[in-house]
Design a protein around this motif. Structure first.
Motif, short mmCIF file in Angstrom:
data_model
loop_
_atom_site.label_atom_id
_atom_site.label_comp_id
_atom_site.label_asym_id
_atom_site.label_seq_id
_atom_site.Cartn_x
_atom_site.Cartn_y
_atom_site.Cartn_z
N GLN A 121 0.85 -1.19 0.00
CA GLN A 121 0.00 0.00 0.00
C GLN A 121 0.89 1.25 0.00
OE1 GLN A 121 -2.85 0.09 3.21
NE2 GLN A 121 -3.40 2.16 2.71
N PHE A 122 1.91 1.22 0.85
CA PHE A 122 2.84 2.36 0.90
C PHE A 122 3.56 2.54 -0.44
CE2 PHE A 122 7.07 4.17 1.63
CZ PHE A 122 6.70 5.38 2.21
N ILE A 123 4.00 1.44 -1.01
CA ILE A 123 4.74 1.54 -2.27
C ILE A 123 3.86 2.09 -3.39
CG2 ILE A 123 5.92 0.19 -4.06
CD1 ILE A 123 6.88 -1.60 -1.71
N ILE B 14 19.65 -7.35 -11.88
CA ILE B 14 18.52 -6.42 -12.08
C ILE B 14 17.26 -6.96 -11.41
CG2 ILE B 14 16.99 -5.38 -13.82
CD1 ILE B 14 19.68 -4.13 -13.94
N ILE B 15 16.94 -8.23 -11.72
CA ILE B 15 15.71 -8.79 -11.14
C ILE B 15 15.83 -8.89 -9.61
CG2 ILE B 15 14.11 -10.74 -11.19
CD1 ILE B 15 15.06 -11.38 -13.96
N GLY B 16 17.01 -9.25 -9.14
CA GLY B 16 17.24 -9.35 -7.71
C GLY B 16 17.00 -8.01 -7.02
N LEU B 17 17.52 -6.94 -7.61
CA LEU B 17 17.32 -5.61 -7.03
C LEU B 17 15.85 -5.22 -7.05
CD1 LEU B 17 20.39 -3.58 -8.37
CD2 LEU B 17 19.99 -4.46 -6.06
N LEU B 18 15.18 -5.58 -8.14
CA LEU B 18 13.75 -5.30 -8.25
C LEU B 18 12.99 -5.99 -7.12
CD1 LEU B 18 12.31 -3.66 -10.46
CD2 LEU B 18 11.60 -5.82 -11.47
N PHE B 19 13.39 -7.23 -6.83
CA PHE B 19 12.74 -7.98 -5.75
C PHE B 19 13.04 -7.38 -4.38
CE2 PHE B 19 10.39 -11.95 -6.21
CZ PHE B 19 10.27 -11.99 -7.58
N LEU B 20 14.24 -6.81 -4.25
CA LEU B 20 14.62 -6.26 -2.94
C LEU B 20 14.09 -4.85 -2.72
CD1 LEU B 20 18.31 -7.46 -2.56
CD2 LEU B 20 16.36 -8.17 -1.19
N PHE B 23 11.74 -3.86 0.16
CA PHE B 23 12.39 -3.85 1.48
C PHE B 23 13.17 -2.55 1.67
CE2 PHE B 23 12.16 -8.51 0.72
CZ PHE B 23 11.37 -8.82 1.81
N TYR B 24 13.86 -2.15 0.61
CA TYR B 24 14.67 -0.93 0.67
C TYR B 24 13.78 0.28 0.96
CZ TYR B 24 17.27 3.08 -1.09
OH TYR B 24 17.85 4.31 -1.22
N ILE B 25 12.67 0.37 0.23
CA ILE B 25 11.78 1.52 0.40
C ILE B 25 11.20 1.57 1.81
CG2 ILE B 25 9.58 2.52 -0.37
CD1 ILE B 25 10.26 1.46 -3.18
N ILE B 26 10.77 0.43 2.29
CA ILE B 26 10.17 0.38 3.63
C ILE B 26 11.21 0.76 4.69
CG2 ILE B 26 9.15 -1.16 5.35
CD1 ILE B 26 7.38 -0.42 2.94
N LEU B 42 11.81 8.78 -1.89
CA LEU B 42 12.86 8.02 -2.57
C LEU B 42 14.26 8.29 -2.01
CD1 LEU B 42 11.66 8.24 -6.26
CD2 LEU B 42 11.34 6.40 -4.62
N SER B 43 14.44 9.46 -1.37
CA SER B 43 15.77 9.78 -0.88
C SER B 43 16.12 8.93 0.34
CB SER B 43 15.83 11.26 -0.50
OG SER B 43 14.92 11.48 0.55
N LEU B 44 17.40 8.90 0.64
CA LEU B 44 17.84 8.23 1.86
C LEU B 44 17.52 9.13 3.06
CD1 LEU B 44 21.32 6.85 0.78
CD2 LEU B 44 19.44 5.50 1.66
N PRO B 45 17.30 8.52 4.23
CA PRO B 45 17.02 9.38 5.38
C PRO B 45 18.23 10.25 5.73
CG PRO B 45 17.32 7.10 6.05
CD PRO B 45 17.29 7.11 4.55
#
Lengths: 287, 271
Positions: A121-123, B14-20, B23-26, B42-45
């Motif tokens: 949802q967030f994404i 590429i696919i691996g990063l897409l899958f990860l 997690f990165y965004i959260i 999208l930026s880093l904290p």
């Protein structure tokens, strides 16, 4: 060898009692309740015949949910299987990252559907909008605000979650193919595509049967992800069957009608699963 | 050949990063302040402040709900492993109609979706005073029996009966034979059964939400559901809570990876 009846029943009893109390008795009660006016509140429940089933057939929202679920099932079964199989092909190649990638692809599967839905949802809502802003891709705006984006949101989420699981099953199936067969085909000069069509695909049929069964029944019964990603919104446009059943029961207190819907869900899931397993098994090649 | 390998590696990355990326965004956003998160996702904290985590930890009563989840999952797995293996062994070793009927009942029940039994189940369990933690463990045994017995049954078929007979000749009764001879042999399939049930019970939301819906007995998914409802407009807290919710499984995955992946393979090939 003879064992006493006491030992037989004693060993089976714990599972059998729990199973009877949680599955058999509620299932039989459920069939009965689907023919009653049970509303969860009043204590005397009366038999009303097929009224609930009749009501369901004139329920536009149920029809809508059913259609949404059916289309979602078709789309997700195809996409998840294609992605899962693709990943399996990728990580059965010999290269250094093979094992790391397997770990990565499988990981989403361990997270519960409810939490996954909130994450996505967030994404969809925030991250997609930000990416859209940064790149000018307008189609990334307003996800989950209409039926279409809600639909594809669910498909993407389920693919992310389940593709790695199917990958594991497809890997096992691929590894069961005897190396000699592949080598023989190479000597005979078969192209990669021909090998895929005439050797690999027929021989991984058992894995295919399992994967189809898993994706089909999971998609049709989907609840947690639907609840946490869109909660059926906007205006019930992304409400799937399981959520519709839940809401009928607990929002509108139509327990009898909800139960009738659940029986319909059971019949549909059972029929499709049995037909699918029968058809897939028929085409399997014995080794 | 070299070039092909490079291309495959590249596609894999590429696919691996897409899958990860989820997690990165959260994870990155869970460290941001509310304002910072609103400005840019999208930026880093700017800095790693743990305030979100501290508040989410407290509001979730994380230790408390973690303990509930752990209790239910661990005891659930233990009873399923012990009782399902006992039942499967007895069923497999008994050649009569009754044993067959019971086995097919367990297997056929796998086609019943949870929704088809949930309403009567809640009513029935309520009447039996089982809408509590012991009750939910009992229900997990009931729902977990089918697949578990099925898996054990398939495995036990390959164990020669002469082993049971030898134990009997040595003077073991059924219980002793099971404990000293059979159960130890079942170890690989027991791990499979335990792993499959663990992932399911730990993540289950619907059954706890219907049956143990008092604050004191909340499990992690259940509490996160309510927590999320409170913080819909406060993503920084919600994300910290979600991250806390997934940390236990990720940690476990790194320790038990081999077993988890093997159990998926074993579980699917059998079924």
């Amino acid at each position: 060898m003879k064992r006493s009846k006491l030992a037989f029943y004693g060993f089976i009893a714990p599972c059998f009692i729990a199973f009877t109390f949680t599955v058999i008795i509620p299932f039989i009660m459920g069939i009965y309740y689907s023919f009653t006016d049970w509303n969860g509140i009043k204590s005397n429940i009366s038999f009303i015949g097929l009224e609930n089933y009749k009501a369901i057939f004139t329920d536009a929202l149920f029809k809508d949910s059913f259609l949404f679920t059916a289309v979602f099932t078709i789309a997700s079964v195809i996409i998840i299987n294609l992605v899962g199989f693709g990943l399996a092909i990728l990580v059965t190649r010999k290269f250094r990252l093979q094992n790391v990638l397997r770990t990565v692809f499988f990981m989403p599967n361990l997270i519960g559907g409810l939490i996954l839905g909130f994450i996505w949802q967030f994404i969809f809502v925030k991250a997609f909008a930000s990416i859209g802003e940064a790149t000018g891709a307008t189609w990334l705006y307003g996800w989950l605000t209409n039926r279409e984006t809600g639909f594809w949101g669910l498909v993407i989420l389920m693919t992310w979650q389940m593709a790695g699981y199917l990958m594991i099953i497809y890997i096992a199936a691929l590894q069961n193919i005897p190396k000699s067969l592949i080598e023989a085909s190479q000597i005979d000069g078969a192209s990669g595509l021909a090998r895929l069509r005439h050797i690999i695909l027929p021989l991984i049929r058992p894995g295919f049967t399992v994967c189809l069964f898993l994706t089909l029944s999971n998609s049709f019964k989907l609840y947690d992800q639907n609840l946490s990603l869109t909660a059926g919104g906007p205006q019930n446009k992304t409400q799937m069957l399981a959520l519709n059943i839940y809401n009928t029961a607990f929002k509108f207190n139509n327990m009898g009608e909800a139960q009738a819907k659940a029986i319909i869900l059971f019949v549909v899931v059972a029929c499709f699963s049995l037909i699918q397993v029968y058809l897939s098994k028929k085409g399997e090649v014995e080794m | 050949m070299r070039l092909k390998k490079v291309i495959i590696t590249f596609i894999g990355i590429i696919i691996g990063l897409l899958f990860l990326s989820p997690f990165y965004i959260i994870l990155t956003n869970s460290f941001k302040t509310k304002k910072q998160l609103f400005m840019s996702t999208l930026s880093l904290p700017k800095e790693f402040n743990f305030d979100n985590y501290i508040q989410a930890w407290e509001d979730l009563e994380f230790l408390h709900v973690f303990r509930n989840s752990l209790t239910i999952t661990v005891i659930g797995i233990v009873v399923i492993v012990v009782f399902a293996s006992m039942a499967a062994w007895m069923i497999q070793r008994t050649n009569n109609k009754m044993a067959n009927i019971i086995l097919y009942a367990f297997i056929a029940a796998m086609l019943i979706p949870f929704q088809a039994v949930m309403l009567p189940l809640v009513r029935f369990m309520g009447n039996l005073n089982l809408l509590n933690i012991p009750g939910i463990i009992f229900m997990y045994l009931g729902f977990g029996s089918s697949l578990s017995i099925f898996l054990y049954h398939g495995f036990i078929k390959s164990i020669p009966r002469s082993l049971d007979e030898a134990a009997t000749i040595d003077g073991c009764n059924s219980i002793q034979t099971y404990i000293h001879v059979i159960f130890p042999i079942l170890k690989p399939i027991s791990i499979t059964v335990a792993m499959l049930n663990m992932v399911w019970i730990w993540n289950d939301y619907l059954l706890p939400s219907l049956t143990i819906n008092t604050e004191k007995t909340h499990t992690i998914p259940l509490r996160i559901f309510y927590f999320f409802g409170e913080y819909t407009k406060q993503w920084h807290l919600a994300l910290a809570g979600l991250t806390l919710g997934i940390i236990p499984v990720i940690i476990l995955y790194f320790f038990a990876q081999k077993h988890i992946v093997e159990s998926v393979t074993a579980g699917s090939i059998k079924s």
